[in-house]
Scaffold this active site. Structure first.
Site, PDB file in Angstrom:
ATOM      1  N   THR A  33       0.850  -1.195   0.000  1.00 46.61           N
ATOM      2  CA  THR A  33       0.000   0.000   0.000  1.00 46.61           C
ATOM      3  C   THR A  33       0.886   1.245   0.000  1.00 46.61           C
ATOM      4  O   THR A  33       1.971   1.231   0.583  1.00 46.61           O
ATOM      5  CB  THR A  33      -0.898  -0.018   1.257  1.00 46.61           C
ATOM      6  OG1 THR A  33      -1.794  -1.133   1.148  1.00 46.61           O
ATOM      7  CG2 THR A  33      -1.729   1.251   1.388  1.00 46.61           C
ATOM      8  N   THR A  36       4.300   4.268  -3.817  1.00 48.38           N
ATOM      9  CA  THR A  36       5.283   3.446  -4.541  1.00 48.38           C
ATOM     10  C   THR A  36       4.649   2.105  -4.911  1.00 48.38           C
ATOM     11  O   THR A  36       4.803   1.614  -6.038  1.00 48.38           O
ATOM     12  CB  THR A  36       6.543   3.216  -3.682  1.00 48.38           C
ATOM     13  OG1 THR A  36       6.864   4.427  -2.984  1.00 48.38           O
ATOM     14  CG2 THR A  36       7.723   2.817  -4.544  1.00 48.38           C
ATOM     15  N   ASP A  92       8.558   3.566   4.851  1.00 45.66           N
ATOM     16  CA  ASP A  92       8.797   4.969   5.222  1.00 45.66           C
ATOM     17  C   ASP A  92      10.264   5.209   5.543  1.00 45.66           C
ATOM     18  O   ASP A  92      10.783   6.304   5.300  1.00 45.66           O
ATOM     19  CB  ASP A  92       7.904   5.337   6.410  1.00 45.66           C
ATOM     20  CG  ASP A  92       6.434   5.198   6.045  1.00 45.66           C
ATOM     21  OD1 ASP A  92       6.016   5.873   5.086  1.00 45.66           O
ATOM     22  OD2 ASP A  92       5.735   4.385   6.659  1.00 45.66           O
ATOM     23  N   GLU A 111      -0.066  -5.216   6.184  1.00 37.71           N
ATOM     24  CA  GLU A 111       1.216  -5.346   5.467  1.00 37.71           C
ATOM     25  C   GLU A 111       2.155  -6.305   6.185  1.00 37.71           C
ATOM     26  O   GLU A 111       2.855  -7.094   5.551  1.00 37.71           O
ATOM     27  CB  GLU A 111       1.871  -3.963   5.328  1.00 37.71           C
ATOM     28  CG  GLU A 111       1.130  -3.052   4.365  1.00 37.71           C
ATOM     29  CD  GLU A 111       1.584  -1.608   4.413  1.00 37.71           C
ATOM     30  OE1 GLU A 111       1.292  -0.878   3.451  1.00 37.71           O
ATOM     31  OE2 GLU A 111       2.227  -1.193   5.394  1.00 37.71           O
TER      32      GLU A 111
HETATM   33  C1  5RP Z   1       1.617   2.147   4.095  1.00 33.49           C
HETATM   34  C2  5RP Z   1       3.095   2.082   4.078  1.00 33.49           C
HETATM   35  C3  5RP Z   1       3.777   2.608   2.864  1.00 33.49           C
HETATM   36  O1  5RP Z   1       4.475   1.581   2.265  1.00 33.49           O
HETATM   37  C4  5RP Z   1       4.728   3.702   3.264  1.00 33.49           C
HETATM   38  O2  5RP Z   1       3.992   4.691   3.951  1.00 33.49           O
HETATM   39  C5  5RP Z   1       5.429   4.313   2.043  1.00 33.49           C
HETATM   40  O3  5RP Z   1       4.514   5.046   1.287  1.00 33.49           O
HETATM   41  P1  5RP Z   1       4.918   5.750  -0.076  1.00 33.49           P
HETATM   42  O4  5RP Z   1       5.291   4.683  -1.046  1.00 33.49           O
HETATM   43  O5  5RP Z   1       3.653   6.494  -0.487  1.00 33.49           O
HETATM   44  O6  5RP Z   1       6.056   6.705   0.199  1.00 33.49           O
HETATM   45  O7  5RP Z   1       3.742   1.589   4.968  1.00 33.49           O
HETATM   46  O8  5RP Z   1       1.105   1.712   5.329  1.00 33.49           O
END
Ligand code: 5RP
Length: 261
Positions: A33, A36, A92, A111
């Protein structure tokens, strides 16, 4: 359109494409999610349409499930799949041992379940997500709504005994109301600045009554695909200790020319 993409978005896209191209016919794939992961799902959808790729996707959120279905990817539940060949997801933050902070998108509970039920987890990220020590990004902790303020107090008491530099715990909001996860819980974002012992913290947080799951992923991720704004990608494998460097498409811009939106 490609001119509208920021270098970070191009980096995310490059990493997502490289990882999506590692998916093989017949695989059961955990679909992460976030922005990316959404590029990765789009790339898989393209492969399903163009190459006839046959996969079963297990989404980690209702958002991802909707996107995957719209793109023609077969979606099944984790229990229908049983066990997965591969999960591809964003993060993150990641450190040199491929320990992660996840949950910025509020889906780290599903996840973590999906990644743990996979032979392999590949993280896809732009280079800015790499850190020496986890903790600058606020650590998401999913808590049940019942008594969440008491749970927060217990978490803060536990943090006082941990090797961290802060103990503020902010209830994540969605406008005026608390954010609600896909399974009906709330999220506390812990502003710790620096996590000295992530393994210990992950264990301690999950022992607090009311905590459902924290966003630290320890020893779960096997590989990271790091994207750069010019289309370069690095593939690091923590188990083999290998590093591959790649450039998806020479000349850069072609890489992004198939983006429809
Ligand atoms: C969602 C997540 C995402 O993988 C994480 O926040 C990275 O997000 P992005 O790809 O939009 O930077 O852990 O729960």
């Amino acid at each position: 359109m490609t001119g509208d993409m920021s270098p970070i978005d191009k980096a995310k896209f490059a990493a997502a494409c490289r990882a999506a191209d590692m998916v093989e016919n017949g695989m059961r794939v955990g679909l992460g999610t976030g922005s990316t992961a959404a590029w990765m799902v789009r790339r898989l959808g393209e492969r399903v349409k163009q190459e006839g790729l046959r996969i079963k996707g297990v989404p980690t959120s209702t958002r991802t499930a909707q996107l995957a279905r719209e793109l023609g990817i077969e979606v099944v539940s984790l229990d229908q799949a049983g066990w997965l060949d591969l999960t591809i997801d964003g993060a993150d933050e990641f450190d040199g041992e491929l320990n992660l902070i996840k949950g910025g998108g509020g889906a780290h509970l599903q996840e973590k379940i999906v990644a743990t039920a996979s032979d392999q987890m590949i993280v896809i990220a732009d280079a800015g997500k790499e850190v020496e020590t986890l903790g600058a990004f606020p650590l998401p902790v999913e808590v049940i709504p019942f008594g969440w303020q008491t749970t927060r107090t217990l978490i803060q008491e536990a943090l006082d005994t941990m090797d961290v530099l802060g103990n503020s715990a902010a209830l994540r909001m969605n406008g005026e109301a608390p954010f609600v996860t896909d399974v009906g819980n709330h999220i506390l974002d812990l502003h710790l600045q620096r996590i000295g012992n992530a393994r210990q913290l992950a264990l301690v947080l999950n022992q607090v009554p009311g905590v459902v799951e924290n966003g630290l992923f320890i020893d779960i991720c096997d590989k990271v695909v790091i994207g750069h704004g010019d289309g370069r990608v690095e593939l690091r494998d923590i188990n083999d200790g290998t590093l591959e460097l790649d450039q998806l498409v020479e000349g850069g811009e072609n890489l992004f020319s198939d983006l429809a939106d």
